[in-house]
Design a protein around this motif. Structure first.
Motif, short mmCIF file in Angstrom:
data_model
loop_
_atom_site.label_atom_id
_atom_site.label_comp_id
_atom_site.label_asym_id
_atom_site.label_seq_id
_atom_site.Cartn_x
_atom_site.Cartn_y
_atom_site.Cartn_z
N VAL A 8 0.84 -1.21 0.00
CA VAL A 8 0.00 0.00 0.00
C VAL A 8 0.87 1.25 0.00
N VAL A 9 1.94 1.26 0.79
CA VAL A 9 2.84 2.42 0.83
C VAL A 9 3.46 2.63 -0.56
N GLY A 10 3.95 1.56 -1.18
CA GLY A 10 4.56 1.68 -2.50
C GLY A 10 3.57 2.18 -3.54
N HIS A 90 3.84 3.78 8.73
CA HIS A 90 4.47 3.19 7.53
C HIS A 90 4.81 4.34 6.57
N PRO A 91 5.95 4.99 6.76
CA PRO A 91 6.24 6.22 6.01
C PRO A 91 6.39 6.02 4.50
N LEU A 92 5.88 6.99 3.77
CA LEU A 92 6.09 7.06 2.32
C LEU A 92 7.58 7.26 2.06
N ASP A 99 4.35 16.39 1.32
CA ASP A 99 2.95 16.80 1.21
C ASP A 99 2.11 16.13 2.28
N PHE A 100 2.39 14.85 2.50
CA PHE A 100 1.62 14.12 3.51
C PHE A 100 1.75 14.77 4.88
N ARG A 101 2.97 15.20 5.26
CA ARG A 101 3.16 15.79 6.59
C ARG A 101 2.37 17.10 6.71
#
Lengths: 149, 149
Positions: A8-10, A90-92, A99-101
């Motif tokens: 999912v992260v990938g 589960h960090p990108l 952007d997520f942060r």
């Protein structure tokens, strides 16, 4: 189809989008509505991937996007908190994590209802401007509308 | 940056491309060269992801693609075999796995040097036509050039 957290992260590193819209909404105290959303768009041939993401996160909806493209979309604040918790754990790996942060900052401000005041809304807009650079001019305008108050 | 197999599968499900070009090459026995390649393209801000893929697969090159986009690219047959082995062991989850299976068929035909004969080349083109549908007209033409021999 069973998805693993790492897959999912990938996949989200490639295909996911964290986006924040600021929409005019006269009934809101500050005159604007903040609409953060997490979206994954796919051609309809891969709609089963979108449903697998929905099952994986246990929230969100699958909707038609444009033409033969569909999207998996999460908009509810409590569900976005779950999404944010997942990507904190589960960090990108791509620059999308930046952007997520910022997206997460906005979600947390909204959780504290900061976006319902002019001050808080301006803070949200400042962050959104760093994320959605193509929308910077319209966000600048909204910020100006809100005045220096 | 350390990549996990599952992350790589998810990322390639989103961003990877298995492509086969058929190029005119008068020095080859059948008059054409078969050029399969595995490619991942990213904006230059994520070039470190491309280098991480290169380290992960222990093959391939990172090159400029177009403008501010870079690609990780694998072309050597022996390296493509490694790539294929990986995705056989760790299957793609999107419909891209269908293209991958066709791509692998071509790599295996090439390993057996089948593409160096007219018969084998026509077989390769038949498979490539199913993959690269946008290039079907030019592949049809090449097939016709090869005649019914």
């Amino acid at each position: 189809m069973e998805l693993s957290p790492e897959w999912v992260v990938g996949f989200v590193d490639g295909e996911g989008c964290f986006h924040v819209s600021i929409l005019r909404h006269p009934e809101m105290v500050a005159g604007y509505q903040v609409l953060p959303q997490f979206v994954v768009v796919q051609h309809k041939r891969d709609i089963q991937i979108l449903y697998a993401l929905k099952r994986f996160f246990r929230c969100g909806v699958v909707r038609v996007n444009h033409g033969d493209r569909y999207s998996y979309r999460v908009r509810k604040l409590e569900h976005l908190e779950k999404i944010c918790d997942f990507f904190m754990k589960h960090p990108l790996k791509t620059k999308k994590h930046i952007d997520f942060r910022k997206f997460r900052k906005i979600v947390l401000l909204m959780k504290e209802k900061k976006h319902l005041t002019k001050e808080g809304l301006k803070e949200v807009i400042e962050i959104a401007m760093e994320m959605n650079t193509s929308e910077r001019p319209s966000l600048e305008k909204i910020k100006k509308d809100l005045g220096n108050g």
